[in-house]
Design a protein around this motif. Structure first.
Motif, short mmCIF file in Angstrom:
data_model
loop_
_atom_site.label_atom_id
_atom_site.label_comp_id
_atom_site.label_asym_id
_atom_site.label_seq_id
_atom_site.Cartn_x
_atom_site.Cartn_y
_atom_site.Cartn_z
N LEU A 49 -7.14 3.14 4.37
CA LEU A 49 -6.70 2.57 5.65
C LEU A 49 -6.59 3.64 6.72
N MET A 50 -6.01 4.79 6.35
CA MET A 50 -5.82 5.84 7.36
C MET A 50 -7.15 6.40 7.82
N VAL A 59 0.83 -1.20 0.00
CA VAL A 59 0.00 0.00 0.00
C VAL A 59 0.87 1.26 0.00
N PHE A 106 -5.75 13.42 -11.92
CA PHE A 106 -6.31 13.20 -10.59
C PHE A 106 -6.74 11.76 -10.40
N MET A 141 0.47 14.28 -13.45
CA MET A 141 -0.34 13.11 -13.12
C MET A 141 -1.80 13.52 -13.01
N THR A 149 -5.54 8.94 -11.78
CA THR A 149 -4.42 8.04 -11.51
C THR A 149 -3.89 8.27 -10.10
N PHE A 150 -3.79 9.56 -9.73
CA PHE A 150 -3.31 9.89 -8.39
C PHE A 150 -4.20 9.22 -7.34
N ALA A 205 1.26 4.64 -2.68
CA ALA A 205 0.95 6.00 -2.24
C ALA A 205 2.21 6.87 -2.27
N PRO A 260 -5.72 3.16 -1.60
CA PRO A 260 -5.68 2.17 -0.52
C PRO A 260 -5.11 2.74 0.78
N SER A 261 -4.06 3.54 0.65
CA SER A 261 -3.42 4.10 1.84
C SER A 261 -4.37 5.05 2.57
N ILE A 262 -5.03 5.92 1.79
CA ILE A 262 -5.97 6.88 2.39
C ILE A 262 -7.12 6.14 3.06
N GLN A 292 1.20 3.60 8.49
CA GLN A 292 1.09 4.17 7.15
C GLN A 292 1.68 5.59 7.03
N ARG A 330 6.78 26.99 -3.48
CA ARG A 330 5.86 27.04 -4.60
C ARG A 330 6.12 28.22 -5.51
N HIS A 364 6.48 25.10 2.53
CA HIS A 364 5.68 24.76 1.37
C HIS A 364 5.35 26.02 0.57
N HIS A 403 0.89 4.85 -16.34
CA HIS A 403 1.54 5.21 -15.09
C HIS A 403 1.89 3.99 -14.27
N SER A 451 -2.12 0.44 9.39
CA SER A 451 -2.65 1.80 9.29
C SER A 451 -1.89 2.76 10.18
N PHE A 496 -3.61 5.49 -7.08
CA PHE A 496 -2.37 5.13 -6.37
C PHE A 496 -2.51 5.36 -4.87
N VAL A 497 -3.07 6.49 -4.49
CA VAL A 497 -3.11 6.88 -3.07
C VAL A 497 -4.28 6.21 -2.35
#
Lengths: 383, 340
Positions: free
Chosen positions: B16-17, A180, B3, B1, B5-6, A184, B12-14, A256, B340, B336, A285, A253, B9-10
């Motif tokens: 879980l969190m 995972v 949105f 990239m 595809t982004f 990410a 599963p992690s999101i 993570q 930018r 940040h 990608h 988690s 990718f992100v």
């Protein structure tokens, strides 16, 4: 000493610096080495007042258990040989272009064969040979050493069950969190969008949360999950409390935020031109990620995996609250030993259990020292 | 990239969190205002024991939990507002103690006791960890190349060891008949019990934490020392700067970002101090905030967990974390905006 003369240090400073370093090394290693020594001694020796008695163990020796000079010499020789084989011959064998399997698979086979061979020689062949020589020469042991506490812990108290549970939880956590996390981490490293920045910031806040706060949220839900999930899953809705799978999900988690921060910094060190080239060649990608980026990402993945392993393996709070006694992992299980510490034998058994938990970590540092250092600095140098 | 595809990718992690970090936070927040208890009823029970001629009967009123048709205890959950927070903080007792300058009275309340220890622990270990880490880094940087590898190996051991086990290994050196207690008794000639009073346990805890975290600081500072600009150092020597001046005006400013980084990580981790309490079994003398929540969550003798009180103490612990994080978040935000 070379270099400009002005950079040379006075002898007193150099002495002080080396003395401090020696003192630190002693301080760092002493508690660990000492409990390792204690765990092999009879209780009277382990808590003896004279340090030499703890090291040489006269009572243990009187019990007829110990190492003779021949044992020690042969043992050291075998250990030295094993290290030489692991450091020199094994990598060469793996590196030869065998016709079968990828490198990672060959390493797996090689390390399993090596471990089996080592156990066979060190614990099977060696005692037999040295026992025969001792019998012929009529040697008496000079260092007392007994494995009775380890036998009591691992066999009588069934510590191996806890070991298996630890293995399940750590393997689960490392695999899932890397799968995972790499996805990410890659996206976060390549996307400069505002959303990616906010995800990282929220992950940073999540990283700081005390784990007990989160467990306070899981516990009531997990204990009653059968009733809560019944409308969705019907009759066979599981009770999540006490399930290793649920603990794996929780630890993944919790880990993570750290994982994606670390993997992101490793992905950023891979030039973006690489995936641009792959995209020009017609990759999607995901294909670029899988076939172009991942093959050069292995060092970062291994390092992050190490830290995931450490988190899952060292965890006390989550596993002790979410697993019941029947499938407890090693670290919370040891609480049962030191809480009942009534006799000195119990105490030394607790020490033996503690050393058993530390031994795999010791091997880990030995093999992966460089990766651990690079992982520690990866997050920091960027600031 | 793009949105999509982004997001793929992100995702599963999101997910879980959100499920395992954000959702529990919300649920802890709401739990802290509700109290879930078994519903009890008062029943008159008549117990009779056989006696001669007549039975001896006694009637007593007993409270017992109501069971539903499956034989499970019926629980009711009701809104209690800030009651759980009041149970944890005990504001009346605390205020009475504060207004009469009775510190020990204040520290008799679990929460304030835990807060006192957590804060002193965090603030005392911080400078020690930074100082010891920097000292080791400078010493290793000074040492011959051949010893650096083994020294780093030995230094990593305290860092990598399981925290509970690390605390235990130090505890076994100092228990009643541990080797170092014997040594101190031999030199002082008096009986020493390191685990009989709070302050000696606290010293051992502070020692353990510095021992455990200094290697982390060392590795990071050591990496930073490799990038010190030698031209600047040489220029300083020509200008006649002493060793201390060079350390203070060149090396420390160069390491400053790393020092800030280590300090922040250490603040976050030290504030969560927990394993020491378990390893040293110090709950009778010294407790920490995270241990308090853990203790509420442990089932008591009748198998009940004080979930609402645990949630209240967890939320109070969170306030501290937020205060600690604000400077870090502001810095990240400014960086940040700058890039930018």
């Amino acid at each position: 000493m070379s270099g400009p003369k002005a950079l040379q240090q006075p002898i007193s400073l150099r002495l002080f610096s080396s003395a401090f370093l020696a003192f630190w090394c002693l301080l760092a290693a002493f508690p660990i080495v000492w409990i390792a020594v204690m765990s092999f001694k009879a209780p009277v020796d382990a808590f003896a007042g004279n340090p030499l008695d703890v090291i040489f163990g006269p009572v243990t020796r009187a019990g007829g258990e110990g190492l003779t000079l021949v044992d020690i010499v042969l043992g050291v020789a075998v250990l030295y040989g094993a290290v030489q084989v692991a450091m020199r011959s094994l990598p060469r064998l793996v590196a030869t272009d065998a016709p079968w399997g990828p490198v990672a698979f060959r390493w797996l086979i090689a390390s399993v064969v090596f471990t089996l061979g080592f156990v066979l020689v060190f614990f099977g062949l060696l005692p037999a040979i040295s026992g025969a020589i001792n019998g012929v020469l009529g040697l008496d042991p000079i260092i007392g050493l007994t494995t009775a506490h380890y036998e009591a812990v691992w066999i009588d108290n069934e510590f191996w069950r806890n070991f298996v549970n630890s293995l399940i939880v750590t393997v689960g956590v490392v695999t899932v969190s890397l799968t995972v996390g790499t996805l990410a981490g890659y996206a976060l490293a390549r996307s400069g969008s505002q959303l990616a920045f906010w995800i990282l910031i929220i992950a940073l806040v999540f990283r700081a949360l005390p784990h007990s706060v989160l467990v306070a949220g899981y516990l009531p839900v997990f204990v009653n999950s059968a009733a809560i999930l019944e409308p969705i899953l019907g009759e066979n809705a599981p009770t999540l409390y006490g399930q290793p799978l649920a603990v794996i999900a929780v630890l993944v988690s919790i880990n993570q935020p750290f994982t994606i921060w670390m993997l992101r910094s490793f992905f950023q060190s891979i030039p973006a031109e690489l995936d641009e080239a792959a995209r020009v060649d017609g990759c999607t990608h995901f294909q670029a990620f899988r076939w172009v980026i991942m093959p050069v990402m292995w060092p970062g993945v291994i390092t992050t995996g190490l830290f995931s392993f450490l988190l899952a393996y060292n965890d006390f709070l989550v596993t002790s609250l979410l697993l019941d006694a029947s499938n407890q992992t090693m670290v919370p299980a040891i609480a049962g030993y030191f809480n009942r510490e009534t006799t000195t034998t119990d105490q030394v058994e607790a020490v033996a259990a503690a050393v058993s938990i530390t031994a795999p970590l010791f091997l880990l540092v030995m093999i992966f020292q460089r990766q651990i250092v690079s992982g520690l600095t990866a997050g920091a140098v960027k600031g | 990239m793009k949105f999509r595809t982004f997001a793929a990718f992100v995702g599963p992690s999101i997910f879980l969190m959100l499920l395992f970090i954000a959702a529990p936070l919300v649920s802890v927040f709401t739990q802290s205002f509700y109290l879930s208890q078994p519903v009890v009823e008062s029943v008159e029970v008549e117990t009779c024991t056989p006696g001669f001629l007549t039975q001896t009967c006694t009637t007593e009123v007993r409270t017992q939990p109501i069971l539903d048709e499956n034989g499970r205890i019926v629980r009711e959950t009701r809104f209690v507002g800030l009651q759980s927070y009041r149970n944890v903080l005990e504001p009346e007792r605390a205020w009475a103690a504060i207004s009469s300058f009775d510190i020990s009275g204040l520290l008799a309340i679990d929460f304030w006791k835990a807060l006192r220890f957590t804060l002193t622990f965090t603030l005392i270990t911080l400078p020690l960890v930074l100082g010891v880490g920097l000292a080791i880094a400078l010493a290793v940087n000074n040492a011959a190349k051949s010893v650096r590898g083994p020294v780093i190996f030995v230094s990593l051991l305290p860092f990598i060891i399981t925290p509970v086990i690390g605390a235990l290994s130090i505890r076994w050196l100092f228990v009643g008949d541990g080797i170092l207690t014997r040594l101190m008794e031999y030199y002082s000639g008096t009986d020493i019990a390191m685990f009989a009073q709070g302050w000696t346990i606290e010293i051992l805890m502070l020692f353990y934490r510095v021992w455990h975290v200094a290697p982390f600081a060392f590795v990071i500072f050591y990496a930073g020392l490799q990038t010190v600009n030698t031209d600047t150092v040489e220029a300083a020597i020509i200008d006649g700067a002493s060793r201390w001046q060079r350390l203070w005006y060149i090396i420390v400013p160069h390491l400053m970002p790393l020092i800030v980084f280590v300090a922040l990580i250490h603040l976050m981790d030290a504030y969560r101090v927990f394993e020491e309490i378990v390893g040293f079994s110090s709950q009778a003398h010294v407790i920490s905030l995270q241990w308090l929540t853990y203790d509420f969550l442990q089932p008591d003798d009748s198998g009940n967990r004080a979930v609402s009180r645990a949630s209240a103490s967890a939320m109070l612990t969170m306030i501290g974390i937020v205060v600690l994080l604000i400077p870090l978040l502001r810095k990240t935000w400014r960086d940040h905006r700058g890039t930018r």
